[in-house]
Design an enzyme around this catalytic site. Structure first.
Site, PDB file in Angstrom:
ATOM      1  N   GLU A   1      -8.786   4.663  -0.275  1.00  0.00           N
ATOM      2  CA  GLU A   1      -8.982   4.895   1.161  1.00  0.00           C
ATOM      3  C   GLU A   1      -7.886   5.772   1.770  1.00  0.00           C
ATOM      4  OE1 GLU A   1      -9.044   0.994   2.890  1.00  0.00           O
ATOM      5  OE2 GLU A   1      -6.884   0.750   2.793  1.00  0.00           O
TER       6      GLU A   1
ATOM      7  N   GLU B   1     -13.167  -9.195   8.393  1.00  0.00           N
ATOM      8  CA  GLU B   1     -11.835  -8.665   8.745  1.00  0.00           C
ATOM      9  C   GLU B   1     -11.185  -9.716   9.638  1.00  0.00           C
ATOM     10  OE1 GLU B   1      -9.775  -5.830   7.979  1.00  0.00           O
ATOM     11  OE2 GLU B   1      -8.531  -7.290   9.017  1.00  0.00           O
TER      12      GLU B   1
ATOM     13  N   HIS C   1      -8.740  -7.689   0.813  1.00  0.00           N
ATOM     14  CA  HIS C   1      -7.880  -6.527   1.037  1.00  0.00           C
ATOM     15  C   HIS C   1      -6.659  -6.962   1.842  1.00  0.00           C
ATOM     16  CE1 HIS C   1     -10.408  -2.821  -0.030  1.00  0.00           C
ATOM     17  NE2 HIS C   1     -10.867  -3.855  -0.703  1.00  0.00           N
ATOM     18  N   GLU C   2      -5.565  -6.221   1.688  1.00  0.00           N
ATOM     19  CA  GLU C   2      -4.276  -6.569   2.322  1.00  0.00           C
ATOM     20  C   GLU C   2      -3.879  -8.004   1.978  1.00  0.00           C
ATOM     21  OE1 GLU C   2      -6.394  -3.544   3.832  1.00  0.00           O
ATOM     22  OE2 GLU C   2      -6.867  -5.434   4.790  1.00  0.00           O
TER      23      GLU C   2
ATOM     24  N   GLU D   1      -7.496  -5.963  -3.240  1.00  0.00           N
ATOM     25  CA  GLU D   1      -6.937  -4.621  -3.095  1.00  0.00           C
ATOM     26  C   GLU D   1      -5.446  -4.707  -3.436  1.00  0.00           C
ATOM     27  OE1 GLU D   1      -7.058  -1.222   0.356  1.00  0.00           O
ATOM     28  OE2 GLU D   1      -6.286  -3.188   0.869  1.00  0.00           O
TER      29      GLU D   1
ATOM     30  N   HIS E   1     -18.666  -9.013   5.347  1.00  0.00           N
ATOM     31  CA  HIS E   1     -17.309  -8.526   5.614  1.00  0.00           C
ATOM     32  C   HIS E   1     -16.622  -9.401   6.644  1.00  0.00           C
ATOM     33  CE1 HIS E   1     -14.278  -5.464   7.252  1.00  0.00           C
ATOM     34  NE2 HIS E   1     -13.877  -5.808   6.060  1.00  0.00           N
TER      35      HIS E   1
ATOM     36  N   GLU F   1       0.836  -1.212   0.000  1.00  0.00           N
ATOM     37  CA  GLU F   1       0.000   0.000   0.000  1.00  0.00           C
ATOM     38  C   GLU F   1       0.868   1.258   0.000  1.00  0.00           C
ATOM     39  OE1 GLU F   1      -2.909  -0.592   3.116  1.00  0.00           O
ATOM     40  OE2 GLU F   1      -3.913  -2.134   1.948  1.00  0.00           O
TER      41      GLU F   1
HETATM   42  C1  NOJ Z   1      -8.463  -1.967   5.319  1.00  0.00           C
HETATM   43  C2  NOJ Z   1      -9.276  -2.127   4.091  1.00  0.00           C
HETATM   44  O1  NOJ Z   1      -8.541  -1.803   2.946  1.00  0.00           O
HETATM   45  C3  NOJ Z   1     -10.497  -1.285   4.222  1.00  0.00           C
HETATM   46  O2  NOJ Z   1     -11.254  -1.331   3.035  1.00  0.00           O
HETATM   47  C4  NOJ Z   1     -11.305  -1.719   5.417  1.00  0.00           C
HETATM   48  O3  NOJ Z   1     -12.357  -0.825   5.597  1.00  0.00           O
HETATM   49  C5  NOJ Z   1     -10.446  -1.731   6.675  1.00  0.00           C
HETATM   50  N1  NOJ Z   1      -9.224  -2.407   6.460  1.00  0.00           N
HETATM   51  C6  NOJ Z   1     -11.166  -2.404   7.823  1.00  0.00           C
HETATM   52  O4  NOJ Z   1     -11.319  -3.762   7.556  1.00  0.00           O
HETATM   53 CA    CA Z   2      -6.092  -1.659   2.686  1.00  0.00          CA
END
Ligand code: NOJ
Ligand code: CA
Length: 727
Positions: A531, A438, A506-507, A525, A436, A198
């Site tokens: 973001e 995470e 993402h990540e 991502e 979602h 990133e």
């Molecule tokens: C990083 C992600 O790129 C983003 O899209 C997300 O909102 C946050 N992490 C929280 O999970």
């Molecule tokens: Ca990210």
């Protein structure tokens, strides 16, 4: 598979074989002489091999050095691109770098067509010449094959260690692939970090690459820089004499990510694999095939952008038989409002490491039933397919930076988020919810809960999940780019596919064409997304002009474009300097220039309601395509792309520029000749400027044909978006 084989097995050997039949004893001596000559001739033949592209513009020469090291070099239109560069692997037991002999070669031509499930083209041609060199190491007798595929776009090559007695399970400690370049090229680079991509791109000479000179105080929470001169692939370069060279890899599976260690004096790049927790690189077994190492070359930058098909061609066809459930999606979400600080992911707002249950609500939670319904209404009204909700589940109070094992269970909602009510409401409105997950880097925990998490998705009818990997990886000591994580993403894609679910990570590990093999791996991502503009120094105007040459080479990106209110000082903190570094119409153009079959309209509904005429483009733009034409491109400067909507006559065009204003003229010869189209042109007003006047735009409608010229006028950090509808 439609592989057409032309097996050019050594004609001389066949001739010799025939001789055995034809010649009688009278010719015994003669034949013996012939065989000796043949053996000598064969030795020379095998020692050096040449492989050309189908259009003969690219040439690769393979040979062994005097110490038996495999070595290749490459030219484009007669110009050297790669100087002699050696290849090798090192296992814990054995160096597989030298003392090799060539035992034989096989050649074949590949020429086939295939259709991606979702993509930029209806059909992709896979045409290349393949050379397979069978090597054997003199003392160990270990056999290694080097496979080279030459396309008109560039070269792909990989290592294979076939099944054999001398080696079975092995621990890889190094890969020593070299890419020796011919000069001090201009290069667009980000630091070689085993945990994140990133970053903002740096533009410099190869000899100027230096991670120690970077300001690494850049909003990235977790960094593991691989060395002072280590950079990431895809690495985009331009030589002084105008050659564009892109070094990357394809089909990374069960193997770590390749970074590039730059030799600044010789202009050489050496492969550097992301390490595992025990300090080696990979645990492997025969029959082993490495990822493909790729060198894409052209004197036309547009062709580099269009060469992401070569990366796809080097990946395996879809492992998913029935792909009818894999659908492109445009979505909105309870998302940006947390990034700009309007609401929070967490319910209780305590970052003290205690669980949310029993804690007092902070009153600012974003993912409430009520707020979600508001987004569902907005999606339904404007024709969006999906709504993402982040922060719906217990755990956000202590998710960040703790290296904790069990933060989320992926199934327990916060008390103010009613799963059933939300999903019933969405169903009634014809909108799909996007889950979602995470993980906060706790991959071990995610894998433990994956079945329950997927069952919940199926129970409520979620077609897709967005997953996230913020933070240090568990199993502890592993990196985002290591073999373990590469395998994790394949595991998740495969398990999701079994359950007819799509994933957007993402990540994640940056993709290398995996969406061909797992088309349900719908986006990722794995680069610096929009973001960052919300809460850091952000992405400079040139950022999005580089992404198609780098991150996008490997597959679709969830960049989350469409931010209309570009200045963050409208959200509470009047002194905020954070901002999106583009004009409003450039945000529109990104839907075309950054390919993804999953595209977010990332801004808040109330912001879109302020600009309904500009919002129309986001409502109209397609996300899945029958054709793509790169009309203009220069990395770091500008990109103009036109695409034809899947199954329709509609075309869309996106043109973006860096911090400089730009004017150009393109012809619309991609449109069907003889037909009339209504072009709606969304462009920067004459006074527009990404910093000073980002929302100054105008919209005009004109009738055009394939013969019409189109003048593009882009402001500083600006863009133009056009939709073409058949009249
Ligand atoms: C990083 C992600 O790129 C983003 O899209 C997300 O909102 C946050 N992490 C929280 O999970
Ligand atoms: Ca990210």
């Amino acid at each position: 598979i439609n592989w057409s084989y032309i097996l050019l097995v050594n004609t001389l050997l066949i001739a010799n074989f025939n001789l055995n039949f034809l010649y009688n004893q009278y010719f015994f001596i003669m034949r013996k002489c012939f065989n000796l000559a043949l053996a000598a001739f064969m030795g020379c033949l095998l020692h050096a091999q040449t492989l050309q592209s189908p259009d003969q513009q690219l040439k690769m020469d393979f040979s062994l050095t005097t110490s038996g090291q495999p070595q290749y070099q490459m030219t484009y239109k007669g110009k050297q691109v790669i100087k002699p560069s050696t290849l090798g692997l090192v296992t814990k037991e054995k160096s597989l770098q030298k003392d090799f002999e060539i035992k034989g070669v096989d050649v074949q031509v590949v020429n086939e067509k295939w259709s991606p499930v979702l993509g930029e083209y209806k059909e992709i041609v896979n045409n290349c010449n393949e050379l397979r060199v069978h090597l054997q190491q003199k003392n160990s007798d270990i056999k290694v094959d080097l496979v080279f595929r030459m396309f008109d776009n560039g070269l792909g090559f990989r290592y294979e260690i076939p099944t054999q007695d001398k080696i079975h399970y092995f621990e890889l400690t190094d890969e020593t692939t070299q890419f020796n370049l011919t000069g001090d090229h201009k290069v667009f680079w980000i630091p070689g970090d085993f945990d994140s991509q990133e970053y903002v791109y740096n533009e410099s000479k190869l000899s100027e690459i230096d991670n120690n000179k970077l300001n690494l105080n850049n909003g990235i929470a977790l960094k593991t820089i691989g060395g002072q001169y280590v950079v990431q692939a895809p690495l985009m370069m331009k030589s002084a004499d105008g050659l564009y060279i892109n070094i990357f890899e394809a089909a990374v599976d069960n193997y770590p990510v390749m970074h590039l260690d730059v030799n600044r004096t010789n202009y050489g790049l050496n492969s550097l694999l992301a390490p595992n927790a025990v300090g080696s690189k990979a645990f492997l077994r025969t029959d082993f095939k490495s990822p493909w190492r790729t060198i894409i070359v052209s004197d036309d930058a547009r062709k580099i952008v269009a060469s992401n098909t070569m990366i796809l061609n080097l990946n395996e066809p879809s492992k998913i038989k029935d792909t009818s459930w894999i659908k492109p999606m445009k979505y909105v979400g309870v998302w940006w409002e947390m990034h700009v600080g309007k609401t929070t992911w967490d319910y209780a707002g305590s970052q003290d490491g205690t669980s949310a249950q029993g804690l007092k609500a902070n009153g600012r939670h974003g993912a409430t039933t009520e707020n979600t319904k508001h987004y569902i209404d907005f999606a339904a009204k404007n024709g969006f397919d999906g709504v993402l909700v982040e922060g719906w589940n217990v755990g956000w109070e202590d998710w960040f930076g703790n290296w904790k094992e069990d933060v989320f269970d992926f199934t327990t909602p916060y008390p103010d988020f009613d799963l059933k009510e939300v999903n019933d409401y969405a169903k009634a409105k014809g909108v799909k919810m996007i889950m979602h997950h995470e993980t906060s880097g706790s991959v071990a925990n995610y894998e433990r809960h994956l079945d329950r998490a997927m069952n919940l998705m199926k129970e409520y009818g979620y077609p897709a999940t967005k997953s996230g990997y913020v933070g240090k990886i568990i199993p502890r000591g592993e990196h985002h780019d290591g073999q373990t994580m590469v395998n994790h993403f394949h595991y998740v894609a495969q398990r999701m596919a079994e359950n007819k679910l799509m994933v957007n990570s993402h990540e994640s590990v940056r993709p290398t064409g995996m969406n061909r093999t797992y088309p349900n791996y719908i986006a990722a991502e794995a680069a610096r997304g929009n973001e960052f503009n919300g809460w850091s120094e952000g992405n400079p105007p040139m950022h999005e002009t580089i992404l198609p040459f780098t991150r996008l080479m490997g597959g679709p990106m969830d960049y989350t474009p469409g931010i209309f209110e570009t200045k963050m000082n409208i959200y509470g903190n009047k002194d905020s300097k954070y901002c999106v570094h583009t004009t409003l119409t450039k945000q529109l153009a990104l839907y075309v220039t950054l390919y993804s079959p999953l595209q977010m309209a990332a801004d808040l509904p109330e912001n879109y309601e302020k600009y309904p005429d500009a919002f129309q483009f986001i409502k109209d733009v397609a996300v899945d395509w029958d054709d793509t034409k790169v009309l203009e491109a220069e990395p770091g400067y500008y990109v103009t792309i036109a695409r034809k909507a899947k199954g329709k006559e509609d075309w869309f065009l996106g043109a973006i520029t860096d911090e400089n204003a730009r004017q150009s003229e393109v012809t619309l010869d991609f449109l069907t000749p003889g037909k009339k189209y209504i072009a709606t042109i969304y462009e920067d007003a004459p006074t527009a400027d990404w910093d000073k006047n980002p929302k100054a735009y105008s919209i005009r409608t004109v009738e055009v044909t394939s013969k019409s010229p189109l003048k593009l006028k882009l402001a500083k950090g600006g863009g133009t978006a056009v939709s073409f509808k058949l009249k």
